[in-house]
Design a protein around this motif. Structure first.
Motif, PDB file in Angstrom:
ATOM      1  N   PHE A  60       0.823  -1.210   0.000  1.00 33.58           N
ATOM      2  CA  PHE A  60       0.000   0.000   0.000  1.00 33.58           C
ATOM      3  C   PHE A  60       0.856   1.259   0.000  1.00 33.58           C
ATOM      4  O   PHE A  60       0.478   2.281  -0.578  1.00 33.58           O
ATOM      5  N   TYR A  66      -4.900  -1.500  -1.116  1.00 29.67           N
ATOM      6  CA  TYR A  66      -4.895  -2.656  -0.228  1.00 29.67           C
ATOM      7  C   TYR A  66      -6.120  -3.490  -0.544  1.00 29.67           C
ATOM      8  O   TYR A  66      -7.253  -3.025  -0.409  1.00 29.67           O
ATOM      9  N   ASP A  71      -4.218  -9.502  -1.036  1.00 28.47           N
ATOM     10  CA  ASP A  71      -2.872  -9.130  -0.590  1.00 28.47           C
ATOM     11  C   ASP A  71      -2.348 -10.149   0.417  1.00 28.47           C
ATOM     12  O   ASP A  71      -2.939 -10.361   1.481  1.00 28.47           O
ATOM     13  N   PRO A  94      -4.816  -0.860   5.971  1.00 33.06           N
ATOM     14  CA  PRO A  94      -3.639  -1.053   5.106  1.00 33.06           C
ATOM     15  C   PRO A  94      -2.360  -1.235   5.923  1.00 33.06           C
ATOM     16  O   PRO A  94      -2.223  -0.675   7.012  1.00 33.06           O
TER      17      PRO A  94
END
Length: 265
Positions: A60, A66, A71, A94
């Motif tokens: 991020f 994000y 992720d 994030p």
């Protein structure tokens, strides 16, 4: 191997696990069950505690996106395995995200501070929680930044805002601003981790088990937070090592105020 040190004293509703399986419990390597066996061992030792793992991802800070679902956790194989196979929840914060066995109702506003009194760290502090270092070094205790934030006495870090987007579990996009707690750019600033660990052991707050290369530690979040707040009240530079103090104290004295972003960037 005797793990009775857990069963004698361990009585927590929630447990946050920092892991490094290279120095965790000795588990026979089997390709498809190795990580599951590590997780099962943790579940056995923590009894009825609900487990959480950090699922930190730092992308991020560069790409300003994000994605909660996609992720990967960048803080260990066991952390990512837990996120994919055992968790039912991941925070929408994030960088400093967490995954867990149960959903936690924490504030996730458009302006996000990962370390304030609305954060996951605050949830741990307000509930019967512990943090376990499963083979990981004590210096990975990110709870230290939460204590710095709520102490209201921190002068040697400053806030930097990163604007970006969070893509939630349903694919909806939210614009957010991450209030990132940073050390001065281009400066040597670090904590005296050896002293911090020793003080907590001496106070019987940090429980330590070692056998061979295995090192496992745990502590009550509330006990540690209370102790560190007490120490910071006595000395606001208690966390810092001597090399950091040599330049931080004179610079703060010269400025006559806390550090700000334009002092360094």
């Amino acid at each position: 191997m005797n793990y009775s040190f857990f069963s004698r004293n361990f009585d927590f509703d929630y447990a946050l696990v920092n892991s490094d399986i290279n120095y965790g419990f000795k588990i026979p390597f089997e390709k498809h069950t190795f990580l599951r066996n590590h997780l099962n061992k943790l579940k056995d030792l923590t009894k009825d505690s609900k487990l959480f793992f950090p699922s930190f991802n730092y992308s991020f800070l560069k790409n300003k996106i994000y994605n909660v679902n996609d992720d990967k956790s960048e803080v260990g194989l066991l952390s990512e395995f837990f996120r994919l196979k055992s968790s039912s929840w991941r925070s929408k914060v994030p960088v400093y995200s967490f995954s867990g066995e149960i959903n936690i109702d924490i504030s996730e506003n458009s302006i996000i501070d990962p370390f304030d009194k609305k954060s996951f760290f605050n949830f741990l502090n307000c509930n019967n929680s512990c943090m376990i270092h499963y083979g990981s070094s004590f210096r990975t205790t990110t709870l230290i930044h939460y204590v710095e934030r709520i102490s209201n006495s921190l002068g040697y870090r400053y806030d930097k805002i990163f604007k970006g987007r969070v893509i939630n579990e349903e694919g909806l996009i939210n614009e957010v601003s991450l209030k990132y707690h940073v050390r001065p750019l281009g400066s040597n600033l670090d904590y005296d981790w050896i002293k911090l660990e020793k003080d907590l052991i001496d106070e019987n707050i940090l429980k330590v088990f070692k056998q061979g290369k295995t090192k496992i530690m745990y502590f009550s979040v509330k006990e540690l937070v209370c102790y560190w707040l007490y120490k910071l009240n006595e000395d606001s530079f208690y966390f810092l090592n001597q090399e950091s103090k040599k330049w931080v104290l004179p610079k703060l004295e010269k400025l006559g105020r806390k550090f700000q972003i334009d002092d360094f960037e």
